[in-house]
Design an enzyme around this catalytic site. Structure first.
Site, PDB file in Angstrom:
ATOM      1  N   TYR A   1       0.853  -1.195   0.000  1.00  0.00           N
ATOM      2  CA  TYR A   1       0.000   0.000   0.000  1.00  0.00           C
ATOM      3  C   TYR A   1       0.890   1.246   0.000  1.00  0.00           C
ATOM      4  CZ  TYR A   1      -3.767  -3.211   0.731  1.00  0.00           C
ATOM      5  OH  TYR A   1      -4.662  -4.236   0.529  1.00  0.00           O
ATOM      6  N   SER A   2       0.558   2.198  -0.887  1.00  0.00           N
ATOM      7  CA  SER A   2       1.290   3.466  -0.916  1.00  0.00           C
ATOM      8  C   SER A   2       0.978   4.237   0.354  1.00  0.00           C
ATOM      9  CB  SER A   2       0.829   4.332  -2.092  1.00  0.00           C
ATOM     10  OG  SER A   2       0.878   3.615  -3.290  1.00  0.00           O
TER      11      SER A   2
ATOM     12  N   GLU B   1       3.988   4.433 -10.848  1.00  0.00           N
ATOM     13  CA  GLU B   1       3.683   3.274 -10.018  1.00  0.00           C
ATOM     14  C   GLU B   1       2.204   2.958 -10.228  1.00  0.00           C
ATOM     15  OE1 GLU B   1       6.183   2.406  -6.340  1.00  0.00           O
ATOM     16  OE2 GLU B   1       4.254   3.031  -5.498  1.00  0.00           O
TER      17      GLU B   1
ATOM     18  N   CYS C   1       0.205   7.472 -10.526  1.00  0.00           N
ATOM     19  CA  CYS C   1      -0.090   6.387  -9.589  1.00  0.00           C
ATOM     20  C   CYS C   1      -1.564   5.994  -9.676  1.00  0.00           C
ATOM     21  CB  CYS C   1       0.246   6.828  -8.159  1.00  0.00           C
ATOM     22  SG  CYS C   1       0.145   5.475  -6.970  1.00  0.00           S
TER      23      CYS C   1
ATOM     24  N   TYR D   1      -0.855  -0.168 -11.052  1.00  0.00           N
ATOM     25  CA  TYR D   1      -1.102  -1.558 -10.697  1.00  0.00           C
ATOM     26  C   TYR D   1      -2.283  -2.108 -11.457  1.00  0.00           C
ATOM     27  CZ  TYR D   1      -2.021  -5.622  -7.790  1.00  0.00           C
ATOM     28  OH  TYR D   1      -2.231  -6.896  -7.346  1.00  0.00           O
TER      29      TYR D   1
HETATM   30  C1  LIG Z   1       3.057  -0.590  -5.095  1.00  0.00           C
HETATM   31  C2  LIG Z   1       1.594  -0.804  -4.812  1.00  0.00           C
HETATM   32  C3  LIG Z   1       0.898   0.133  -4.072  1.00  0.00           C
HETATM   33  C4  LIG Z   1      -0.452  -0.049  -3.826  1.00  0.00           C
HETATM   34  N1  LIG Z   1      -1.111   0.900  -3.110  1.00  0.00           N
HETATM   35  C5  LIG Z   1      -2.409   0.763  -2.863  1.00  0.00           C
HETATM   36  C6  LIG Z   1      -3.109   1.787  -2.140  1.00  0.00           C
HETATM   37  O1  LIG Z   1      -2.536   2.816  -1.734  1.00  0.00           O
HETATM   38  N2  LIG Z   1      -4.412   1.592  -1.883  1.00  0.00           N
HETATM   39  C7  LIG Z   1      -5.074   0.474  -2.341  1.00  0.00           C
HETATM   40  O2  LIG Z   1      -6.278   0.352  -2.059  1.00  0.00           O
HETATM   41  N3  LIG Z   1      -4.422  -0.473  -3.037  1.00  0.00           N
HETATM   42  C8  LIG Z   1      -3.123  -0.370  -3.277  1.00  0.00           C
HETATM   43  N4  LIG Z   1      -2.458  -1.346  -3.971  1.00  0.00           N
HETATM   44  C9  LIG Z   1      -3.172  -2.604  -4.280  1.00  0.00           C
HETATM   45  C10 LIG Z   1      -3.081  -3.585  -3.053  1.00  0.00           C
HETATM   46  O3  LIG Z   1      -1.746  -4.036  -2.919  1.00  0.00           O
HETATM   47  C11 LIG Z   1      -3.950  -4.820  -3.182  1.00  0.00           C
HETATM   48  O4  LIG Z   1      -3.650  -5.458  -4.393  1.00  0.00           O
HETATM   49  C12 LIG Z   1      -5.427  -4.537  -3.134  1.00  0.00           C
HETATM   50  O5  LIG Z   1      -5.802  -3.936  -1.887  1.00  0.00           O
HETATM   51  C13 LIG Z   1      -6.223  -5.852  -3.260  1.00  0.00           C
HETATM   52  O6  LIG Z   1      -5.783  -6.737  -2.276  1.00  0.00           O
HETATM   53  P1  LIG Z   1      -6.791  -7.738  -1.543  1.00  0.00           P
HETATM   54  O7  LIG Z   1      -5.988  -8.586  -0.612  1.00  0.00           O
HETATM   55  O8  LIG Z   1      -7.947  -7.000  -0.962  1.00  0.00           O
HETATM   56  O9  LIG Z   1      -7.334  -8.609  -2.730  1.00  0.00           O
HETATM   57  P2  LIG Z   1      -6.959 -10.147  -3.036  1.00  0.00           P
HETATM   58  O10 LIG Z   1      -7.617 -11.036  -2.072  1.00  0.00           O
HETATM   59  O11 LIG Z   1      -5.474 -10.226  -3.165  1.00  0.00           O
HETATM   60  O12 LIG Z   1      -7.641 -10.294  -4.410  1.00  0.00           O
HETATM   61  C14 LIG Z   1      -7.119  -9.657  -5.531  1.00  0.00           C
HETATM   62  C15 LIG Z   1      -7.313 -10.583  -6.709  1.00  0.00           C
HETATM   63  O13 LIG Z   1      -8.703 -10.652  -6.979  1.00  0.00           O
HETATM   64  C16 LIG Z   1      -8.897 -10.766  -8.359  1.00  0.00           C
HETATM   65  N5  LIG Z   1      -9.764  -9.675  -8.799  1.00  0.00           N
HETATM   66  C17 LIG Z   1      -9.711  -8.382  -8.406  1.00  0.00           C
HETATM   67  N6  LIG Z   1     -10.681  -7.679  -9.002  1.00  0.00           N
HETATM   68  C18 LIG Z   1     -11.350  -8.547  -9.775  1.00  0.00           C
HETATM   69  C19 LIG Z   1     -12.449  -8.403 -10.652  1.00  0.00           C
HETATM   70  N7  LIG Z   1     -13.045  -7.222 -10.820  1.00  0.00           N
HETATM   71  N8  LIG Z   1     -12.865  -9.505 -11.312  1.00  0.00           N
HETATM   72  C20 LIG Z   1     -12.260 -10.708 -11.134  1.00  0.00           C
HETATM   73  N9  LIG Z   1     -11.216 -10.903 -10.333  1.00  0.00           N
HETATM   74  C21 LIG Z   1     -10.764  -9.825  -9.660  1.00  0.00           C
HETATM   75  C22 LIG Z   1      -7.534 -10.692  -9.015  1.00  0.00           C
HETATM   76  O14 LIG Z   1      -7.098 -12.018  -9.248  1.00  0.00           O
HETATM   77  C23 LIG Z   1      -6.682 -10.056  -7.967  1.00  0.00           C
HETATM   78  O15 LIG Z   1      -5.337 -10.446  -8.055  1.00  0.00           O
HETATM   79  C24 LIG Z   1      -1.118  -1.189  -4.285  1.00  0.00           C
HETATM   80  C25 LIG Z   1      -0.404  -2.137  -5.030  1.00  0.00           C
HETATM   81  C26 LIG Z   1       0.917  -1.937  -5.307  1.00  0.00           C
HETATM   82  C27 LIG Z   1       1.657  -2.971  -6.112  1.00  0.00           C
HETATM   83  N1  LIG Z   2       1.232   2.303  -6.376  1.00  0.00           N
HETATM   84  C1  LIG Z   2       0.321   1.564  -6.921  1.00  0.00           C
HETATM   85  O1  LIG Z   2       0.560   0.710  -7.720  1.00  0.00           O
HETATM   86  C2  LIG Z   2      -1.065   1.799  -6.470  1.00  0.00           C
HETATM   87  C3  LIG Z   2      -1.323   2.720  -5.470  1.00  0.00           C
HETATM   88  C4  LIG Z   2      -2.616   2.958  -5.118  1.00  0.00           C
HETATM   89  C5  LIG Z   2      -3.638   2.252  -5.749  1.00  0.00           C
HETATM   90  N2  LIG Z   2      -3.330   1.345  -6.682  1.00  0.00           N
HETATM   91  C6  LIG Z   2      -4.389   0.640  -7.407  1.00  0.00           C
HETATM   92  O2  LIG Z   2      -5.011   1.622  -8.249  1.00  0.00           O
HETATM   93  C7  LIG Z   2      -6.338   1.285  -8.477  1.00  0.00           C
HETATM   94  C8  LIG Z   2      -7.259   2.484  -8.169  1.00  0.00           C
HETATM   95  O3  LIG Z   2      -8.481   1.982  -8.063  1.00  0.00           O
HETATM   96  P1  LIG Z   2      -9.630   2.651  -7.247  1.00  0.00           P
HETATM   97  O4  LIG Z   2     -10.643   1.590  -7.161  1.00  0.00           O
HETATM   98  O5  LIG Z   2      -9.094   3.308  -6.058  1.00  0.00           O
HETATM   99  O6  LIG Z   2     -10.077   3.766  -8.278  1.00  0.00           O
HETATM  100  P2  LIG Z   2     -11.516   4.307  -8.583  1.00  0.00           P
HETATM  101  O7  LIG Z   2     -12.036   4.984  -7.394  1.00  0.00           O
HETATM  102  O8  LIG Z   2     -12.343   3.266  -9.235  1.00  0.00           O
HETATM  103  O9  LIG Z   2     -11.114   5.413  -9.656  1.00  0.00           O
HETATM  104  C9  LIG Z   2     -10.472   5.078 -10.797  1.00  0.00           C
HETATM  105  C10 LIG Z   2     -10.828   6.136 -11.839  1.00  0.00           C
HETATM  106  O10 LIG Z   2     -10.060   5.892 -13.009  1.00  0.00           O
HETATM  107  C11 LIG Z   2     -10.959   5.734 -14.104  1.00  0.00           C
HETATM  108  N3  LIG Z   2     -10.389   4.848 -15.099  1.00  0.00           N
HETATM  109  C12 LIG Z   2     -10.738   3.585 -15.433  1.00  0.00           C
HETATM  110  N4  LIG Z   2     -10.014   3.146 -16.464  1.00  0.00           N
HETATM  111  C13 LIG Z   2      -9.190   4.163 -16.805  1.00  0.00           C
HETATM  112  C14 LIG Z   2      -8.207   4.333 -17.809  1.00  0.00           C
HETATM  113  N5  LIG Z   2      -7.918   3.371 -18.678  1.00  0.00           N
HETATM  114  N6  LIG Z   2      -7.550   5.502 -17.869  1.00  0.00           N
HETATM  115  C15 LIG Z   2      -7.806   6.481 -17.004  1.00  0.00           C
HETATM  116  N7  LIG Z   2      -8.727   6.407 -16.032  1.00  0.00           N
HETATM  117  C16 LIG Z   2      -9.413   5.246 -15.938  1.00  0.00           C
HETATM  118  C17 LIG Z   2     -12.228   5.197 -13.489  1.00  0.00           C
HETATM  119  O11 LIG Z   2     -13.326   5.449 -14.356  1.00  0.00           O
HETATM  120  P3  LIG Z   2     -14.563   4.456 -14.537  1.00  0.00           P
HETATM  121  O12 LIG Z   2     -14.590   3.550 -13.352  1.00  0.00           O
HETATM  122  O13 LIG Z   2     -15.757   5.351 -14.617  1.00  0.00           O
HETATM  123  O14 LIG Z   2     -14.308   3.734 -15.825  1.00  0.00           O
HETATM  124  C18 LIG Z   2     -12.283   6.049 -12.246  1.00  0.00           C
HETATM  125  O15 LIG Z   2     -12.761   7.335 -12.540  1.00  0.00           O
HETATM  126  C19 LIG Z   2      -6.614   0.068  -7.610  1.00  0.00           C
HETATM  127  O16 LIG Z   2      -6.479  -1.068  -8.447  1.00  0.00           O
HETATM  128  C20 LIG Z   2      -5.507   0.093  -6.583  1.00  0.00           C
HETATM  129  O17 LIG Z   2      -5.203  -1.184  -6.071  1.00  0.00           O
HETATM  130  C21 LIG Z   2      -2.071   1.127  -7.065  1.00  0.00           C
END
Ligand SMILES: Cc1cc2nc3c(=O)[nH]c(=O)nc-3n(C[C@H](O)[C@H](O)[C@H](O)COP(=O)(O)OP(=O)(O)OC[C@H]3O[C@@H](n4cnc5c(N)ncnc54)[C@H](O)[C@@H]3O)c2cc1C
Ligand SMILES: NC(=O)c1ccc[n+]([C@@H]2O[C@H](COP(=O)([O-])OP(=O)(O)OC[C@H]3O[C@@H](n4cnc5c(N)ncnc54)[C@H](OP(=O)(O)O)[C@@H]3O)[C@@H](O)[C@H]2O)c1
Length: 369
Positions: free
Chosen positions: A150-151, A367, A327, A369
């Protein structure tokens, strides 16, 4: 060289937390004090080598008065005092949840929570880093769950300014699988359900890609979708809510935030307060995908909003002290590339090549995901 600094936080008036001061160490070197700029209508080839403490960039710029340029740069990733992996899954830090609040409206599609954990100063993170969380319980094979990243959503001194907490912004993952069953993500549901006082197992800190540039006069363009806002909240608190002896932000911070509905706009009040405090230094643009459209009636994604400022953004990207951070959702990267390709082409520049150069110079940080 290590120097000490005193930092004070002034929290937004809407928060009920108290402010306090704290001491922490930080190195005062500035990143990339000497940079290369690419003249308009020029072609270039270049090479980059990274050694222990410096990134050396050799760039051949072809213009009428072209000359090879060689510049020594110090990478943000080599800054002393950045801690990585202090806590590992076998030796995690056990913190406690101090508070956990839902920050999306009841009618928002999905829930996002802001949570604060105690660290007692034992998890020394920087703005832009992440932590790992190991959820309670075991997986279907009876093994402990794997960590999820998690960031970090708070600045290095934490939401209370005492360097003793870390905050996250977590979206509760709930989806329907192919069999039509509702599935809940393990870790995100564990976190969103955490009650104050509960234990939380933390690893890290981790990550150097999203570290902030040290230059207080930099232009910092932040592109976040959904919870991808987390690192930017941490940057912006440092820039606009805190006072640091060796850092006073006087550049331009420009945040683009993409969310589905206005009820899912994250930390909106905080950002609006920052804008009031520093209107010359902070620009804020929202893209609310399910409520807004552009002139052509297209869905307002973050890249659609950016396209409205295309020329301005491209001019900023040509400056050697502009740093872009992205991000959130993986899909956003392609959308943003697509608008950049045509802008760069107008200047005869191949975007993908230019982006590679920006990346190597740590001016394009992603960054997703
Ligand atoms: C660097 C980094 C930073 C991140 N920062 C954040 C952050 O700040 N906040 C945040 O909320 N998350 C963040 N994430 C994402 C976070 O790490 C988790 O992946 C996320 O919270 C989901 O984990 P979980 O254990 O709840 O889900 P899990 O139990 O691990 O389930 C996830 C799995 O469910 C499946 N899945 C998910 N969605 C669907 C779908 N719509 N349909 C079918 N299958 C699906 C996929 O196989 C996926 O791998 C970050 C990820 C990375 C890599
Ligand atoms: N460092 C990391 O890697 C990191 C850090 C934080 C979060 N994450 C991940 O980032 C994701 C954020 O999801 P969320 O559920 O928090 O977001 P969210 O609230 O659903 O918002 C995402 C927004 O992006 C839009 N969107 C969808 N497809 C897009 C595209 N191709 N280009 C641009 N915008 C698009 C969505 O629009 P519509 O839904 O209307 O299509 C929505 O407005 C999660 O998967 C989380 O795990 C990763």
């Amino acid at each position: 060289m290590a120097t000490s600094l005193t930092a004070a936080v002034s929290l937004p008036s809407s928060k009920s937390s108290s402010s306090s001061t704290s001491a922490l160490s930080s190195r005062t070197s500035s990143i990339f004090s000497d940079r290369i700029s690419f003249p308009k209508n020029s072609a270039y080839t270049g090479g980059i080598s990274i050694s222990n403490n410096a990134v050396t960039i050799t760039s051949q710029v072809t213009t009428t008065e072209a000359a090879p340029v060689k510049v020594e740069k110090i990478s943000k990733k080599d800054d002393e005092g950045i801690v990585v992996n202090k806590f590992k899954p076998k030796n995690p830090y056990i913190g406690r949840c101090l508070l956990n609040t839902k920050i999306t409206g009841d009618d928002a599609p999905g829930e996002t929570w802001h949570m604060v954990f105690t660290t007692e100063g034992e998890v020394p993170y920087r703005e832009g880093q992440s932590i790992g969380i190991i959820p309670e319980g075991v997986d279907k094979n009876g093994k402990p769950h794997k960590l999820r990243l998690y960031s970090i959503a708070s600045s290095a001194i934490g939401d209370f300014g005492d360097s003793k907490t870390v905050s996250l912004c977590v979206k509760r993952l709930v989806y329907t699988n192919d069999q039509g069953e509702e599935v809940k993500g393990v870790c995100s549901n564990f976190l969103c359900d955490l009650k104050p006082g509960s234990e939380v197992t933390i690893t890290g800190p981790i990550g150097k890609e999203m570290l902030m540039p040290k230059d207080p006069n930099a232009t910092i363009i932040m592109l976040g979708t959904g919870t991808g806002i987390a690192p930017f909240r941490s940057f912006l608190w440092k820039m606009f809510f805190e006072k640091h002896e060796n850092y006073k932000f006087n550049g331009l911070a420009w945040l683009f935030l993409g969310v589905p509905t206005s009820s899912s706009l994250l930390y909106k009040e905080e950002f609006e307060l920052m804008k009031e405090k520093a209107p010359e230094n902070f620009r804020l643009d929202f893209a609310v995908s399910r409520e807004q459209t552009n002139d052509k009636g297209e869905k307002m994604y973050i890249q659609t909003r950016m396209a409205q400022y295309a020329e301005e953004l491209w001019e900023l990207l040509k400056k050697d002290n502009t740093f872009v951070y992205m991000c959130g959702l993986k899909g956003m990267e392609k959308g943003i590339d697509d608008i950049m390709v045509s802008l760069a082409a107008k200047d005869g520049i191949d975007w993908l090549e230019y982006k590679r150069t920006l990346k190597k110079a740590e001016q394009w940080n992603v960054e997703v995901y």
